[in-house]
Design an enzyme around this catalytic site. Structure first.
Site, mmCIF file in Angstrom:
data_model
loop_
_atom_site.group_PDB
_atom_site.id
_atom_site.type_symbol
_atom_site.label_atom_id
_atom_site.label_comp_id
_atom_site.label_asym_id
_atom_site.label_seq_id
_atom_site.Cartn_x
_atom_site.Cartn_y
_atom_site.Cartn_z
ATOM 1 N N SER A 60 -3.587 122.212 21.707
ATOM 2 C CA SER A 60 -4.319 121.490 22.978
ATOM 3 C C SER A 60 -3.856 122.174 24.034
ATOM 4 O O SER A 60 -2.539 122.648 24.309
ATOM 5 C CB SER A 60 -4.113 120.127 23.265
ATOM 6 O OG SER A 60 -4.584 119.393 21.812
HETATM 7 N N1 SAH Z 1 -2.544 117.383 19.145
HETATM 8 C C1 SAH Z 1 -2.991 118.723 18.199
HETATM 9 C C2 SAH Z 1 -4.156 119.298 18.683
HETATM 10 C C3 SAH Z 1 -4.678 119.877 17.405
HETATM 11 S S1 SAH Z 1 -6.443 120.119 17.402
HETATM 12 C C4 SAH Z 1 -1.906 119.596 19.167
HETATM 13 O O1 SAH Z 1 -1.395 119.456 20.220
HETATM 14 O O2 SAH Z 1 -1.431 120.802 18.492
HETATM 15 C C5 SAH Z 1 -6.979 118.680 16.500
HETATM 16 C C6 SAH Z 1 -6.528 118.374 15.095
HETATM 17 O O3 SAH Z 1 -7.346 117.500 14.467
HETATM 18 C C7 SAH Z 1 -6.571 119.497 14.038
HETATM 19 O O4 SAH Z 1 -5.321 119.893 13.570
HETATM 20 C C8 SAH Z 1 -7.515 118.770 13.047
HETATM 21 O O5 SAH Z 1 -7.213 119.314 11.898
HETATM 22 C C9 SAH Z 1 -7.276 117.485 13.123
HETATM 23 N N2 SAH Z 1 -8.272 116.749 12.535
HETATM 24 C C10 SAH Z 1 -9.744 116.778 12.663
HETATM 25 N N3 SAH Z 1 -10.428 115.884 11.805
HETATM 26 C C11 SAH Z 1 -9.495 114.922 11.391
HETATM 27 C C12 SAH Z 1 -9.370 113.949 10.548
HETATM 28 N N4 SAH Z 1 -10.374 113.523 9.975
HETATM 29 N N5 SAH Z 1 -8.186 113.483 10.171
HETATM 30 C C13 SAH Z 1 -6.980 113.866 10.882
HETATM 31 N N6 SAH Z 1 -7.000 114.988 11.506
HETATM 32 C C14 SAH Z 1 -8.212 115.628 11.869
#
Ligand code: SAH
Length: 213
Positions: A60
């Site tokens: 993010s």
């Molecule tokens: N907080 C993270 C943002 C990652 S992007 C950071 O700072 O890097 C969002 C994340 O949500 C991705 O890694 C994706 O794989 C995860 N995601 C999407 N759908 C999901 C689900 N159903 N359960 C768990 N994680 C999920």
């Protein structure tokens, strides 16, 4: 711009947006974002942008991480649930601001990387699991705070049901592309107050646990 100036730029942007909580600003200054970048992107760690990580996901944007952390109104005593560990960067920031952080990720590969980063930084109040975040973590509920770092298409009722009294849930809600960052507050009378904070762009919540990554 060197990384110190770039970090300061993000902190200034947060202040301008009304984020003045010294603990949030301090966490943003002390957690090294470069540790959470994928190979080849380390020197772009302090760009204020979402950048690619493995499994087609993104780390993010730092401004948004700071803004969402502040929106959770943490005092240091809360039990927090994060949906979408990704790189583990947002989790690390939260670990400095809350008592304990539970985090769910659907890709094992991402979870493993995030876990080893948290270990290396000696962040010991994080508990993580590969699981479908749409279901929350019923065994550990209720949570004082819940944060989605992926976009949920509708009001996340299953997760709102896992909030403790006076709890707060922050999530990007809406379709692919641009979503509204919403804050839900559970009032004493059991009603959820809903507040739109700003427009954001997040990767979508995907169904189930990834089978082979
Ligand atoms: N907080 C993270 C943002 C990652 S992007 C950071 O700072 O890097 C969002 C994340 O949500 C991705 O890694 C994706 O794989 C995860 N995601 C999407 N759908 C999901 C689900 N159903 N359960 C768990 N994680 C999920």
């Amino acid at each position: 711009m060197n990384s110190v100036d770039a970090r300061m730029g993000i902190v200034l942007a947060l202040r301008k947006a009304g984020v003045i909580d010294p603990l949030v600003l301090d966490a943003m200054e002390t957690i090294p974002r470069e540790v959470f970048m994928s190979a080849g992107f380390e020197d772009r760690a302090w760009e204020d942008a979402a950048l690619p990580i493995e499994c087609g996901q993104t780390i993010s944007q730092p401004f948004v991480v700071g803004f969402m952390s502040a929106a959770l109104e943490l005092s240091g005593r809360e039990k927090v649930l994060e949906i979408g560990t990704g790189s583990g960067y947002q989790t690390a920031i939260l670990s400095k601001l809350a008592r304990r952080v539970y985090t769910l990720e659907r890709y094992r590969t991402l979870l493993r990387h995030a876990q080893s980063r948290h270990e290396a930084l000696k962040l010991t109040n994080i508990i993580s699991k590969c699981s479908d975040g749409a279901l929350g973590w019923p065994d550990q509920a209720p949570f004082d705070r819940i944060i989605f770092t992926c976009a949920t298409p509708h009001r996340p009722d299953a997760l709102l049901a896992q909030l403790a009294p006076a709890g707060i849930l922050v999530a990007p809600v809406g379709p692919g592309g641009v979503q509204e960052l919403l804050r839900y507050r559970l009032r004493k009378d059991g009603v959820f107050e809903e507040e739109a904070l700003m427009d954001v762009r997040f990767v979508p919540l995907l169904p189930g646990v990834a089978r082979d990554a």
